[in-house]
Design an enzyme around this catalytic site. Structure first.
Site, PDB file in Angstrom:
ATOM      1  N   LYS A 100      11.386 -17.165  -8.312  1.00 33.35           N
ATOM      2  CA  LYS A 100      11.242 -16.154  -9.372  1.00 33.35           C
ATOM      3  C   LYS A 100      10.297 -16.655 -10.447  1.00 33.35           C
ATOM      4  CE  LYS A 100      12.824 -13.471  -8.089  1.00 33.35           C
ATOM      5  NZ  LYS A 100      13.503 -12.669  -7.127  1.00 33.35           N
ATOM      6  N   ASN A 152      -2.099   2.464   5.294  1.00 31.97           N
ATOM      7  CA  ASN A 152      -1.293   1.302   4.941  1.00 31.97           C
ATOM      8  C   ASN A 152      -1.073   0.517   6.230  1.00 31.97           C
ATOM      9  OD1 ASN A 152       0.783  -0.477   4.239  1.00 31.97           O
ATOM     10  ND2 ASN A 152       2.365   1.095   4.347  1.00 31.97           N
ATOM     11  N   GLY A 153      -1.463  -0.761   6.235  1.00 28.78           N
ATOM     12  CA  GLY A 153      -1.285  -1.571   7.439  1.00 28.78           C
ATOM     13  C   GLY A 153      -2.546  -2.353   7.746  1.00 28.78           C
ATOM     14  N   CYS A 204       0.853  -1.188   0.000  1.00 30.04           N
ATOM     15  CA  CYS A 204       0.000   0.000   0.000  1.00 30.04           C
ATOM     16  C   CYS A 204       0.891   1.242   0.000  1.00 30.04           C
ATOM     17  CB  CYS A 204      -0.959   0.102   1.169  1.00 30.04           C
ATOM     18  SG  CYS A 204      -2.239  -1.147   1.167  1.00 30.04           S
ATOM     19  N   GLU A 234       6.725 -16.517  -9.107  1.00 29.52           N
ATOM     20  CA  GLU A 234       6.250 -15.138  -8.924  1.00 29.52           C
ATOM     21  C   GLU A 234       5.803 -14.504 -10.232  1.00 29.52           C
ATOM     22  OE1 GLU A 234       8.412 -12.514  -5.583  1.00 29.52           O
ATOM     23  OE2 GLU A 234       9.821 -13.399  -6.973  1.00 29.52           O
ATOM     24  N   HIS A 274      14.283 -38.775  -2.377  1.00 24.12           N
ATOM     25  CA  HIS A 274      13.422 -38.990  -1.219  1.00 24.12           C
ATOM     26  C   HIS A 274      12.018 -38.447  -1.436  1.00 24.12           C
ATOM     27  CE1 HIS A 274      16.831 -40.495   0.960  1.00 24.12           C
ATOM     28  NE2 HIS A 274      17.505 -39.385   0.695  1.00 24.12           N
ATOM     29  N   TRP A 329      -2.838  -2.692  -1.696  1.00 25.29           N
ATOM     30  CA  TRP A 329      -2.658  -4.142  -1.719  1.00 25.29           C
ATOM     31  C   TRP A 329      -3.649  -4.665  -0.693  1.00 25.29           C
ATOM     32  CZ3 TRP A 329      -1.245  -8.161   1.587  1.00 25.29           C
ATOM     33  CH2 TRP A 329      -0.911  -9.367   0.951  1.00 25.29           C
ATOM     34  N   GLU A 346      15.885 -19.712  -5.289  1.00 24.73           N
ATOM     35  CA  GLU A 346      15.641 -18.379  -5.849  1.00 24.73           C
ATOM     36  C   GLU A 346      15.077 -18.517  -7.275  1.00 24.73           C
ATOM     37  OE1 GLU A 346      15.338 -15.349  -5.296  1.00 24.73           O
ATOM     38  OE2 GLU A 346      15.960 -14.233  -7.058  1.00 24.73           O
ATOM     39  N   ARG A 351       4.095  -1.007  -4.445  1.00 28.57           N
ATOM     40  CA  ARG A 351       3.622  -1.416  -3.122  1.00 28.57           C
ATOM     41  C   ARG A 351       2.222  -2.023  -3.151  1.00 28.57           C
ATOM     42  NH1 ARG A 351       6.885   1.353   0.786  1.00 28.57           N
ATOM     43  NH2 ARG A 351       5.382   0.818   2.369  1.00 28.57           N
ATOM     44  N   LYS A 402       5.596  -5.209  -3.211  1.00 33.00           N
ATOM     45  CA  LYS A 402       6.931  -5.055  -2.636  1.00 33.00           C
ATOM     46  C   LYS A 402       6.811  -4.318  -1.316  1.00 33.00           C
ATOM     47  CE  LYS A 402      11.267  -4.127  -4.973  1.00 33.00           C
ATOM     48  NZ  LYS A 402      11.592  -5.482  -5.385  1.00 33.00           N
TER      49      LYS A 402
HETATM   50  C1  G6P Z   1       8.362  -9.458  -1.272  1.00 35.37           C
HETATM   51  C2  G6P Z   1       9.024  -9.278  -2.633  1.00 35.37           C
HETATM   52  C3  G6P Z   1      10.278 -10.145  -2.715  1.00 35.37           C
HETATM   53  C4  G6P Z   1      11.213  -9.840  -1.544  1.00 35.37           C
HETATM   54  C5  G6P Z   1      10.498 -10.004  -0.198  1.00 35.37           C
HETATM   55  C6  G6P Z   1      11.340  -9.503   0.960  1.00 35.37           C
HETATM   56  O1  G6P Z   1       7.817 -10.733  -1.172  1.00 35.37           O
HETATM   57  O2  G6P Z   1       8.132  -9.627  -3.663  1.00 35.37           O
HETATM   58  O3  G6P Z   1      10.939  -9.894  -3.938  1.00 35.37           O
HETATM   59  O4  G6P Z   1      12.301 -10.699  -1.615  1.00 35.37           O
HETATM   60  O5  G6P Z   1       9.283  -9.241  -0.198  1.00 35.37           O
HETATM   61  O6  G6P Z   1      11.471  -8.111   0.864  1.00 35.37           O
HETATM   62  P1  G6P Z   1      12.624  -7.261   1.501  1.00 35.37           P
HETATM   63  O7  G6P Z   1      12.309  -5.844   1.114  1.00 35.37           O
HETATM   64  O8  G6P Z   1      12.567  -7.471   2.980  1.00 35.37           O
HETATM   65  O9  G6P Z   1      13.900  -7.735   0.913  1.00 35.37           O
END
Ligand code: G6P
Length: 607
Positions: free
Chosen positions: A483, A98-99, A2, A486, A502, A74, A479, A27, A602
């Site tokens: 990715k 926001n929150g 947000c 996502e 396993h 969001w 990772e 955000r 984000k």
């Molecule tokens: C969200 C983003 C990720 C990021 C994570 C942690 O999920 O989509 O890309 O890795 O938050 O965010 P930070 O700002 O704490 O690295």
């Protein structure tokens, strides 16, 4: 998570607020809205979906006035509809939030009993209704706002405007960030300095619990008890010009191409060019004697931490506990006194990581944070900050911040190993040389982009993909899988290569491609055996290796990418760039919204 933006001044507020929201859209992009005071009356426009939808509404029905607030959402409580979009307003007050207001149900019941009529399913509307209740009872905006804030439980950054009070805005924060921008005869509120970057570089950050009353000429700060306090105005770095796509199709593509640059910039800050020794800021603890490390983070940053664990344990012989922050914060683990807490976060605002920081400090551990946003809440609350110099990362899926985090963790490993005497001078020279070689090698990865695009054609057809890696290549696989999930919405799982037999081996057939991160080095043969086992069961192997491993792999894998050969220490950094490009190319083939994938945001400031 947000975004909030507000202005009190002398120019039309709507374009200023809208531009701020554009810069905050990372955000959240479920809905957006703006409210202004037009001749003292509250007017608002809202739209579901991205900001472009709000732009269309505003074109049809412009919004006038020089005092305004805006929000990009969001969704937490209530579907992402127009009706649930912020600002929430009554005839007396409009708010953006926001929150999460955790006691909203109790407050809502009380207010409904007192005659307030709710229109949305959100927790946030409670703030507007509660303020309205106080205003209706004759309180001034300041009294009403402060009385409202006293009742709120949970996390918030809030901006409020009041009918009949042009040039007045009240802001507050607890657990979610809020910054005040100082202009010339105008003042701004924003979730971060990036939102305010084109407007002003003079920024003051609210401390947790702070409230602020702003008018075009000044900002008055108060702490959580309502006592007046001073907050320092800082001059932020000039970043206004660096947040375009610069000719790339997506921010993610641009940010992928910035890997070499940000690794280089981060190294410049951490390695003395004359002595080629790692230099760290002064530490309020002795690296030589810390008995253990506790690493915590969320999302990609957590995988960076996992790679850090391999390095710190192997090279610095420092035992590491690692957990995602959302678990660590509630687990109450018995930590060794004197352990060093290590947090990793791009935004420095992620709610769970921040809570973990407070939990670690609460039990007396020193906290060192690896952060990209250096004015963030975590930066202010950490004992030591090691900055990643990645610049603003706009794509929701993290890329360049990840390799910058790894660069910092690699330097930290060297410094701790030196302090503990587990690395001699020659060893340090060798590892630093490997790091300094990275920007050039990272650039060379892009020579393989066409080959990775070919690989993506196979991945894009799949419903499920298995990622494998061993040692520090295991978090690389994690990772890569994250990715892919996502941004392409293809289900992907990452496994330690040795664990495949396993369980996940039962998934393997022609329809489930296996993406392996298998650089040459001590674990190469072991991982290769696992890949042979998968191939024997009909699996389609797609391998990221290096020039030294390519021959052996091309006999086994359907496609092999031979990334530049680097020192084994830094292979996870090069391998990561490869798997991130694969996710990007796959998303392009799938036609998804690469920079703003569905449901994500984000800077996740809610639990
Ligand atoms: C969200 C983003 C990720 C990021 C994570 C942690 O999920 O989509 O890309 O890795 O938050 O965010 P930070 O700002 O704490 O690295």
């Amino acid at each position: 998570m947000c975004g909030i933006c507000g202005v009190v001044g002398h120019r039309p507020a709507t374009p200023i607020v809208f531009e701020g929201l554009r810069r905050l859209e990372y955000r959240g992009y479920d809905s957006a809205g703006i409210a202004t005071l037009d001749d003292g009356r509250i007017e608002r426009r809202r739209a579901a979906g991205k900001l472009d939808n709000l732009a269309a509404v505003l074109e049809d029905q412009p919004l006038y006035g020089t005092t305004g607030i805006g929000h990009t959402r969001w969704a937490t409580h209530g579907a992402p509809t127009v009706n649930n979009a912020h600002p929430h307003s009554t005839s007396r007050v409009a708010i953006v939030h926001n929150g999460i207001i955790e006691n909203f149900e109790t407050l809502r019941k009380e207010l409904e009993a007192a005659g307030e009529v709710f229109e949305t399913e959100t927790d946030s509307e409670t703030i507007a209704r509660l303020a309205d209740f106080h205003l209706a009872a004759g309180k001034s905006p300041r009294e009403a706002a402060f009385a409202t804030l006293r009742r709120l439980e949970g996390a918030y950054a809030i901006a409020m405007i009041f009918a009949g009070h042009e040039g007045l805005m009240i802001g507050a924060r607890r657990g979610a960030p809020l910054a005040v921008g100082f202009g010339d005869g105008e003042m701004f509120l924003g979730s971060d300095s990036l939102a305010l970057a084109p407007l002003t570089r003079r920024i003051a950050y609210l401390d947790d619990g702070d409230r602020v009353i702003i008018t075009p000429e000044k900002a008055e700060f108060f702490d959580h008890t309502g006592k007046p306090v001073e907050r320092t105005i800082q001059t932020t770095a000039a970043i206004a010009g660096s947040v375009g796509k610069d000719g790339y199709r997506h921010f993610m593509e641009k940010e992928l191409h910035e890997h070499p640059l940000v690794i280089g910039q981060t190294l410049q800050r951490m390695v003395d060019p004359a002595t080629r020794k790692v230099i760290l800021p002064d530490m309020p603890f002795d690296l030589a004697t810390i008995p253990r490390g506790v690493i915590t983070a969320c999302g990609s940053a957590y995988f960076a931490g996992m790679i850090g664990r391999y390095w710190l344990e192997e090279i610095a012989r420092l035992p590491i506990d690692i957990d995602v922050a959302s678990e660590l914060r509630y687990r109450n683990p018995p930590l060794t006194p004197g352990s060093l807490g290590m947090l990793i976060s791009q935004s420095g605002e992620t709610a769970d990581t921040l809570a973990a920081l407070r939990a670690l400090r609460g039990i007396g551990l020193p906290v060192l944070s690896v952060l990209n946003v250096e004015h963030s809440t975590m930066a202010r609350e950490s004992d030591v900050v090691l900055g990643t110099v990645a610049g603003p990362e706009i794509s929701v899926a993290s890329t360049k911040a990840f390799t910058a985090q790894l660069t910092v963790l690699a330097c930290l490993t060297i410094a701790i190993a030196r302090a503990k005497g587990t690395l001699d001078e020659q060893g340090e020279d060798e590892l630093v040389a490997a790091l300094l070689d990275l920007p050039t090698r990272a650039e060379q990865v892009f020579a393989h982009q066409d080959a990775i695009r070919n690989m993506a054609r196979i991945v894009a057809e799949a419903r499920d993909v298995l990622y494998l890696g061993r040692g520090s290549a295991f978090p690389v696989a994690m990772e890569g899988a994250l990715k892919l999930k996502e941004i392409s919405y293809i289900h992907a799982e990452a496994y330690a290569a040795g664990e495949m037999k396993h369980g996940p081996i039962s998934l393997i057939d022609r329809t489930v491609p296996i993406v392996a991160s298998i650089p040459s080095g001590p674990l190469f043969e072991k991982t290769l055996s696992n890949l042979q086992e998968a191939k024997a069961r009909g699996g389609r192997l797609l391998a990221f290796t290096d020039e030294a491993g390519a021959d052996r792999l091309s006999a086994v894998a359907e496609q092999t990418i031979a990334l530049p050969k680097v020192h084994p220490f830094v292979t996870p950094i090069i391998q990561t760039i490869g798997v991130q490009i694969l996710a990007y190319e796959t998303a392009l083939l799938k036609g998804t919204d690469v920079d703003q994938p569905r449901n994500l945001a984000k800077s996740v400031t809610v639990e």
